[in-house]
Each structure stands twice: as C-alpha cells, then as structure tokens.
Enzyme design. Structure first.
Site, PDB file in Angstrom:
ATOM      1  N   CYS A 220      -5.831   2.070   5.925  1.00 32.61           N
ATOM      2  CA  CYS A 220      -6.519   0.823   6.303  1.00 32.61           C
ATOM      3  C   CYS A 220      -5.886   0.303   7.598  1.00 32.61           C
ATOM      4  O   CYS A 220      -4.843   0.804   8.024  1.00 32.61           O
ATOM      5  CB  CYS A 220      -6.416  -0.200   5.167  1.00 32.61           C
ATOM      6  SG  CYS A 220      -4.825  -1.069   5.110  1.00 32.61           S
TER       7      CYS A 220
ATOM      8  N   GLU B  28       1.067   3.863   1.896  1.00 36.17           N
ATOM      9  CA  GLU B  28       1.645   4.264   3.181  1.00 36.17           C
ATOM     10  C   GLU B  28       2.824   3.355   3.557  1.00 36.17           C
ATOM     11  O   GLU B  28       3.850   3.823   4.054  1.00 36.17           O
ATOM     12  CB  GLU B  28       0.604   4.202   4.304  1.00 36.17           C
ATOM     13  CG  GLU B  28      -0.586   5.128   4.128  1.00 36.17           C
ATOM     14  CD  GLU B  28      -1.736   4.451   3.393  1.00 36.17           C
ATOM     15  OE1 GLU B  28      -1.485   3.656   2.453  1.00 36.17           O
ATOM     16  OE2 GLU B  28      -2.894   4.708   3.768  1.00 36.17           O
TER      17      GLU B  28
ATOM     18  N   HIS C  93       0.860  -1.183   0.000  1.00 33.09           N
ATOM     19  CA  HIS C  93       0.000   0.000   0.000  1.00 33.09           C
ATOM     20  C   HIS C  93       0.904   1.243   0.000  1.00 33.09           C
ATOM     21  O   HIS C  93       2.072   1.168   0.380  1.00 33.09           O
ATOM     22  CB  HIS C  93      -0.897  -0.001   1.244  1.00 33.09           C
ATOM     23  CG  HIS C  93      -2.053  -0.961   1.146  1.00 33.09           C
ATOM     24  ND1 HIS C  93      -3.181  -0.852   1.910  1.00 33.09           N
ATOM     25  CD2 HIS C  93      -2.233  -2.048   0.351  1.00 33.09           C
ATOM     26  CE1 HIS C  93      -4.021  -1.834   1.598  1.00 33.09           C
ATOM     27  NE2 HIS C  93      -3.468  -2.579   0.666  1.00 33.09           N
TER      28      HIS C  93
ATOM     29  N   CYS D 220      -2.145  -0.381   7.362  1.00 31.52           N
ATOM     30  CA  CYS D 220      -1.300   0.816   7.289  1.00 31.52           C
ATOM     31  C   CYS D 220      -1.331   1.602   8.598  1.00 31.52           C
ATOM     32  O   CYS D 220      -0.317   2.156   9.022  1.00 31.52           O
ATOM     33  CB  CYS D 220      -1.735   1.687   6.125  1.00 31.52           C
ATOM     34  SG  CYS D 220      -1.420   0.881   4.541  1.00 31.52           S
TER      35      CYS D 220
END
Lengths: 157, 157
Positions: A84, A56, A54, A87
């Site tokens: 999420c 991040e 992801h 993260c």
C-alpha cells in the site's frame, strides 16, 4: 520454482498464518539478504492496535533492528501483496535493492482493503481528498529545518 | 493565535527538540483528542535504526496504544511538515478527523529530505520507478485472501 517465487510463497504463508491466528489482515512479508531471511512478518494491525503494523512495516523494522541500520542495503523485500502507499513509502525510505510482490492492490480491494483507494487519494490535490488535510502557513514553520542545517553532527537518512 | 496554530507550534517544537537531541530528522507531530494531547513525538529514524520512525508514525502508534484502538476516531493530527507518502498512507489507515501541517514537502526537499521525490515516484507506473519493484504472478497468490474470507471472526480495519 525460482527463488523469487519461493520467497513469495513464504510471504503468502506468513499472511495465511497471521490471519488464522487472529493477528491481523491476510498479509505477509520477508526481508532477505543474500540467502538469509532476516525477517518474516505478518500484518498485526488489529492484535497490536497499531494501524501502521502492516506486514512490510513489521518486516522492515525487524530487519533494520537486526542489521543495526536504518537502511536495507543489499536486501530484497518480498510481500504477499502489492505494498500500500504507506508501505511503499516505507520501502523508499529503507532503500532495499528490490521489492517483489504476489497479489495486486485490486485483489486486496476485492478482499475489502483500502489499498487502491489510498493510491487514488494520494494522487489528488489536498483540497479534493476524502481525509481533511490542511496546510497552515505562518511565520516560523521552517524553524526545525533551519536548526537542522546548523547541526554539525546531523545524520541524513 | 488559533488552536490549530498553537498545536502546530508544539509539533514544530518537538521537531526542533528531537533534531537537537540527535534523535532523528527535524520533524514533530501531535495527536489531539478534544483538548487532550494524546501523543507528541519526533522523528527517531537514525537513533532507533527504524526508517519508519517518522514523527507522525510514532505519534499515531503512541496515541493508538493509549486509546487501545487501531483507529484515531475523533482525533486531529498536527504535523510540523506535510506528511510524506508513508505517513499520509498511515493517516488514511488510522482515520483521524483531520490533519494539519505547517511546512511543505517542497521545504522538506530543500532541507535534503526525499518527501517530494517519493510522491512523484508513487504516481509512476511500476516499471518506471527508481526502486525496482516487480509483480510476480503465479497460482496461489490469492490464498491469504481466500482464507481471510472464510474466517468468521475476522476484524476489518
């Protein structure tokens, strides 16, 4: 436009660029220290075959590599969308000064991403989750912790 | 000893080995498909300066690389300790068949790790978390999602 909005617009732009280039979902993130952008990243899940890639996570990893540290001390993280649970967990471990985000988990869900569902799942007890997750208790499960406590040079994180 | 305990003992051993070798915290994880161990990993946070390098994340990434997929279809994951929110989030995204773990988040907390605290934090509303996290609303925050919806070749994950 204030500084936070300016960095968030850069994170949003990373997300747009990454999605258009086929690198992954439409998400971007930045790590900023003072007035220096240490890392700018986009989601790369599908292009790297890495479900953890992801925006991040990619930004945290890149910034930590640059800093030579596993902590984002005095850094701010800007995410195009609410992080999420994966993260957000990573952010807790990285310990930046603050996190700012633009779109929400609901908006991510409306675009077809599981973020909101995973938040709901984590709040449930093990036995009522959609992902089968089982605790097996047996003698010796604490051995790694016992070994850890006995290591004089252990580095906490 | 059943199959699950056997794999969990291997995961525990990875954790012991990693901690002794100074690679990171005392945690190990395995990804297994059928009777094949696709990946065995330990925590490498401090040696790699990567706060996301928990054993489960490392094992997921290695197994996905091997499979050439961002999904752990038909795989089981074995973790020496209950996955923290970051790792559990990663498991939801990777979608294995099942997850088995040995020690608990409470035992991790007793050994000095933040797992239990982070679970509590995630359940809190944004404004009462210890990590400062702010939602900034402005025009254009949904542009990445709008672009995404218009991409004919988008790959969902």
């Amino acid at each position: 436009m204030n500084e936070h909005e300016r960095y968030l617009r850069m994170a949003l732009e990373e997300g747009v660029r990454g999605a258009r280039a086929g690198r992954g979902g439409p998400f971007g993130a930045l790590v900023v220290q003072g007035d220096r952008v240490l890392a700018a990243a986009c989601n790369e899940v599908t292009s790297r075959n890495d479900p953890t890639a992801h925006a991040e996570i990619q930004a945290i990893r890149a910034a930590c590599e640059l800093l030579g540290s596993f902590q984002l001390t005095d850094c701010d993280v800007y995410a195009s969308c609410e992080p999420c649970p994966m993260c957000l967990g990573a952010l807790y471990w990285a310990r930046p000064r603050a996190v700012y985000f633009a779109a929400t988990r609901k908006e991510a869900a409306a675009a077809g991403f599981d973020d909101a569902t995973i938040y709901e799942e984590l709040a449930r007890p093990l036995e009522s989750r959609s992902l089968r997750i089982e605790h097996l208790a047996f003698e010796g499960t604490n051995r790694p912790f016992d070994v850890w406590r006995g290591l004089p040079g252990r580095i906490r994180y």
